[in-house]
Design a protein around this motif. Structure first.
Motif, PDB file in Angstrom:
ATOM      1  N   GLY A  33     -43.287  34.150 -37.990  1.00  0.00           N
ATOM      2  CA  GLY A  33     -43.778  33.023 -38.778  1.00  0.00           C
ATOM      3  C   GLY A  33     -42.986  32.826 -40.059  1.00  0.00           C
ATOM      4  O   GLY A  33     -42.636  31.702 -40.429  1.00  0.00           O
ATOM      5  N   GLU A  34     -42.674  33.922 -40.765  1.00  0.00           N
ATOM      6  CA  GLU A  34     -41.884  33.827 -41.991  1.00  0.00           C
ATOM      7  C   GLU A  34     -40.467  33.342 -41.700  1.00  0.00           C
ATOM      8  O   GLU A  34     -39.891  32.577 -42.479  1.00  0.00           O
ATOM      9  CB  GLU A  34     -41.836  35.183 -42.686  1.00  0.00           C
ATOM     10  CG  GLU A  34     -43.152  35.579 -43.326  1.00  0.00           C
ATOM     11  CD  GLU A  34     -43.091  36.958 -43.959  1.00  0.00           C
ATOM     12  OE1 GLU A  34     -41.972  37.466 -44.185  1.00  0.00           O
ATOM     13  OE2 GLU A  34     -44.159  37.515 -44.231  1.00  0.00           O
ATOM     14  N   ALA A  35     -39.903  33.775 -40.588  1.00  0.00           N
ATOM     15  CA  ALA A  35     -38.556  33.336 -40.223  1.00  0.00           C
ATOM     16  C   ALA A  35     -38.535  31.837 -39.945  1.00  0.00           C
ATOM     17  O   ALA A  35     -37.612  31.128 -40.365  1.00  0.00           O
ATOM     18  CB  ALA A  35     -38.060  34.108 -39.005  1.00  0.00           C
ATOM     19  N   ILE A  36     -39.551  31.340 -39.264  1.00  0.00           N
ATOM     20  CA  ILE A  36     -39.622  29.908 -38.973  1.00  0.00           C
ATOM     21  C   ILE A  36     -39.793  29.108 -40.259  1.00  0.00           C
ATOM     22  O   ILE A  36     -39.143  28.077 -40.457  1.00  0.00           O
ATOM     23  CB  ILE A  36     -40.765  29.617 -37.977  1.00  0.00           C
ATOM     24  CG1 ILE A  36     -40.409  30.192 -36.603  1.00  0.00           C
ATOM     25  CG2 ILE A  36     -41.037  28.124 -37.869  1.00  0.00           C
ATOM     26  CD1 ILE A  36     -41.540  30.135 -35.604  1.00  0.00           C
ATOM     27  N   LYS A  37     -40.641  29.591 -41.175  1.00  0.00           N
ATOM     28  CA  LYS A  37     -40.824  28.902 -42.458  1.00  0.00           C
ATOM     29  C   LYS A  37     -39.527  28.870 -43.251  1.00  0.00           C
ATOM     30  O   LYS A  37     -39.170  27.857 -43.847  1.00  0.00           O
ATOM     31  CB  LYS A  37     -41.911  29.594 -43.285  1.00  0.00           C
ATOM     32  CG  LYS A  37     -43.310  29.338 -42.793  1.00  0.00           C
ATOM     33  CD  LYS A  37     -44.319  30.056 -43.665  1.00  0.00           C
ATOM     34  CE  LYS A  37     -45.724  29.924 -43.131  1.00  0.00           C
ATOM     35  NZ  LYS A  37     -46.701  30.674 -43.942  1.00  0.00           N
ATOM     36  N   GLY A  38     -38.817  29.989 -43.282  1.00  0.00           N
ATOM     37  CA  GLY A  38     -37.542  30.043 -43.997  1.00  0.00           C
ATOM     38  C   GLY A  38     -36.515  29.098 -43.402  1.00  0.00           C
ATOM     39  O   GLY A  38     -35.763  28.437 -44.125  1.00  0.00           O
ATOM     40  N   PHE A  39     -36.483  29.020 -42.078  1.00  0.00           N
ATOM     41  CA  PHE A  39     -35.547  28.115 -41.413  1.00  0.00           C
ATOM     42  C   PHE A  39     -35.865  26.667 -41.746  1.00  0.00           C
ATOM     43  O   PHE A  39     -34.973  25.884 -42.072  1.00  0.00           O
ATOM     44  CB  PHE A  39     -35.601  28.340 -39.901  1.00  0.00           C
ATOM     45  CG  PHE A  39     -34.726  27.409 -39.126  1.00  0.00           C
ATOM     46  CD1 PHE A  39     -33.357  27.594 -39.103  1.00  0.00           C
ATOM     47  CD2 PHE A  39     -35.265  26.346 -38.426  1.00  0.00           C
ATOM     48  CE1 PHE A  39     -32.542  26.736 -38.391  1.00  0.00           C
ATOM     49  CE2 PHE A  39     -34.466  25.484 -37.718  1.00  0.00           C
ATOM     50  CZ  PHE A  39     -33.096  25.679 -37.698  1.00  0.00           C
ATOM     51  N   ARG A  40     -37.132  26.299 -41.691  1.00  0.00           N
ATOM     52  CA  ARG A  40     -37.525  24.926 -42.010  1.00  0.00           C
ATOM     53  C   ARG A  40     -37.197  24.585 -43.460  1.00  0.00           C
ATOM     54  O   ARG A  40     -36.729  23.485 -43.761  1.00  0.00           O
ATOM     55  CB  ARG A  40     -39.019  24.731 -41.767  1.00  0.00           C
ATOM     56  CG  ARG A  40     -39.382  24.652 -40.308  1.00  0.00           C
ATOM     57  CD  ARG A  40     -40.853  24.415 -40.127  1.00  0.00           C
ATOM     58  NE  ARG A  40     -41.213  24.380 -38.721  1.00  0.00           N
ATOM     59  CZ  ARG A  40     -42.450  24.402 -38.280  1.00  0.00           C
ATOM     60  NH1 ARG A  40     -43.456  24.477 -39.133  1.00  0.00           N
ATOM     61  NH2 ARG A  40     -42.694  24.361 -36.989  1.00  0.00           N
ATOM     62  N   LYS A  41     -37.440  25.527 -44.366  1.00  0.00           N
ATOM     63  CA  LYS A  41     -37.150  25.293 -45.782  1.00  0.00           C
ATOM     64  C   LYS A  41     -35.653  25.091 -45.995  1.00  0.00           C
ATOM     65  O   LYS A  41     -35.236  24.207 -46.737  1.00  0.00           O
ATOM     66  CB  LYS A  41     -37.649  26.473 -46.613  1.00  0.00           C
ATOM     67  CG  LYS A  41     -37.491  26.294 -48.091  1.00  0.00           C
ATOM     68  CD  LYS A  41     -38.065  27.469 -48.846  1.00  0.00           C
ATOM     69  CE  LYS A  41     -37.885  27.292 -50.336  1.00  0.00           C
ATOM     70  NZ  LYS A  41     -38.406  28.448 -51.084  1.00  0.00           N
ATOM     71  N   ALA A  42     -34.837  25.903 -45.332  1.00  0.00           N
ATOM     72  CA  ALA A  42     -33.384  25.777 -45.471  1.00  0.00           C
ATOM     73  C   ALA A  42     -32.898  24.441 -44.925  1.00  0.00           C
ATOM     74  O   ALA A  42     -32.032  23.797 -45.525  1.00  0.00           O
ATOM     75  CB  ALA A  42     -32.692  26.926 -44.748  1.00  0.00           C
ATOM     76  N   VAL A  43     -33.446  24.010 -43.812  1.00  0.00           N
ATOM     77  CA  VAL A  43     -33.033  22.731 -43.229  1.00  0.00           C
ATOM     78  C   VAL A  43     -33.436  21.585 -44.149  1.00  0.00           C
ATOM     79  O   VAL A  43     -32.654  20.662 -44.384  1.00  0.00           O
ATOM     80  CB  VAL A  43     -33.649  22.559 -41.819  1.00  0.00           C
ATOM     81  CG1 VAL A  43     -33.469  21.138 -41.314  1.00  0.00           C
ATOM     82  CG2 VAL A  43     -33.021  23.542 -40.851  1.00  0.00           C
ATOM     83  N   ASN A  44     -34.649  21.640 -44.699  1.00  0.00           N
ATOM     84  CA  ASN A  44     -35.110  20.567 -45.581  1.00  0.00           C
ATOM     85  C   ASN A  44     -34.302  20.508 -46.872  1.00  0.00           C
ATOM     86  O   ASN A  44     -33.964  19.429 -47.343  1.00  0.00           O
ATOM     87  CB  ASN A  44     -36.595  20.738 -45.905  1.00  0.00           C
ATOM     88  CG  ASN A  44     -37.469  20.424 -44.709  1.00  0.00           C
ATOM     89  OD1 ASN A  44     -37.058  19.702 -43.805  1.00  0.00           O
ATOM     90  ND2 ASN A  44     -38.666  20.971 -44.694  1.00  0.00           N
ATOM     91  N   THR A  45     -33.972  21.645 -47.470  1.00  0.00           N
ATOM     92  CA  THR A  45     -33.189  21.630 -48.707  1.00  0.00           C
ATOM     93  C   THR A  45     -31.770  21.156 -48.437  1.00  0.00           C
ATOM     94  O   THR A  45     -31.176  20.482 -49.273  1.00  0.00           O
ATOM     95  CB  THR A  45     -33.158  23.019 -49.366  1.00  0.00           C
ATOM     96  OG1 THR A  45     -32.645  23.975 -48.440  1.00  0.00           O
ATOM     97  CG2 THR A  45     -34.532  23.434 -49.841  1.00  0.00           C
ATOM     98  N   GLU A  46     -31.227  21.472 -47.270  1.00  0.00           N
ATOM     99  CA  GLU A  46     -29.880  21.005 -46.936  1.00  0.00           C
ATOM    100  C   GLU A  46     -29.869  19.487 -46.789  1.00  0.00           C
ATOM    101  O   GLU A  46     -28.955  18.815 -47.251  1.00  0.00           O
ATOM    102  CB  GLU A  46     -29.408  21.667 -45.646  1.00  0.00           C
ATOM    103  CG  GLU A  46     -27.975  21.344 -45.290  1.00  0.00           C
ATOM    104  CD  GLU A  46     -27.515  22.114 -44.078  1.00  0.00           C
ATOM    105  OE1 GLU A  46     -27.096  21.464 -43.103  1.00  0.00           O
ATOM    106  OE2 GLU A  46     -27.581  23.349 -44.108  1.00  0.00           O
ATOM    107  N   GLU A  47     -30.899  18.929 -46.165  1.00  0.00           N
ATOM    108  CA  GLU A  47     -30.981  17.478 -46.014  1.00  0.00           C
ATOM    109  C   GLU A  47     -31.154  16.808 -47.377  1.00  0.00           C
ATOM    110  O   GLU A  47     -30.578  15.758 -47.641  1.00  0.00           O
ATOM    111  CB  GLU A  47     -32.134  17.107 -45.089  1.00  0.00           C
ATOM    112  CG  GLU A  47     -31.876  17.453 -43.631  1.00  0.00           C
ATOM    113  CD  GLU A  47     -33.072  17.169 -42.744  1.00  0.00           C
ATOM    114  OE1 GLU A  47     -34.125  16.751 -43.269  1.00  0.00           O
ATOM    115  OE2 GLU A  47     -32.957  17.371 -41.533  1.00  0.00           O
TER     116      GLU A  47
END
Length: 82
Positions: A33-47
């Motif tokens: 769950g933490e890995a998925i949250k981190g991935f989503r956060k990284a994708v959103n900040t990159e966008e």
């Protein structure tokens, strides 16, 4: 009765719990769950970073001539010993 009937899934779940234990499964679930949250956060900040960048500068040719300020010095070659 198919090969993946709900009864089969119950048996598989019981075997997994017996092999790994509930504590390990809980830790594994929270880590995923933490890995998925981190991935989503990284994708959103990159966008967001892409949206905030100013307009691109006009393209310049890559092979521009360069000038070097230096003086050439004559190099004497050593004498050959045959």
């Amino acid at each position: 009765m198919g090969i993946f009937d709900w009864k089969h899934w119950i048996v598989i779940l019981i075997v997994v719990v017996l092999v790994f234990g509930t504590k390990r499964l809980k830790n594994l679930g929270s880590d995923v769950g933490e890995a998925i949250k981190g991935f989503r956060k990284a994708v959103n900040t990159e966008e967001d970073d892409k949206k905030e960048q100013p307009a691109a500068q006009p393209a310049q040719p890559l092979n521009q001539p360069h000038t070097i300020d230096a003086q050439a010095q004559k190099v004497e070659e050593p004498a050959r010993k045959d």
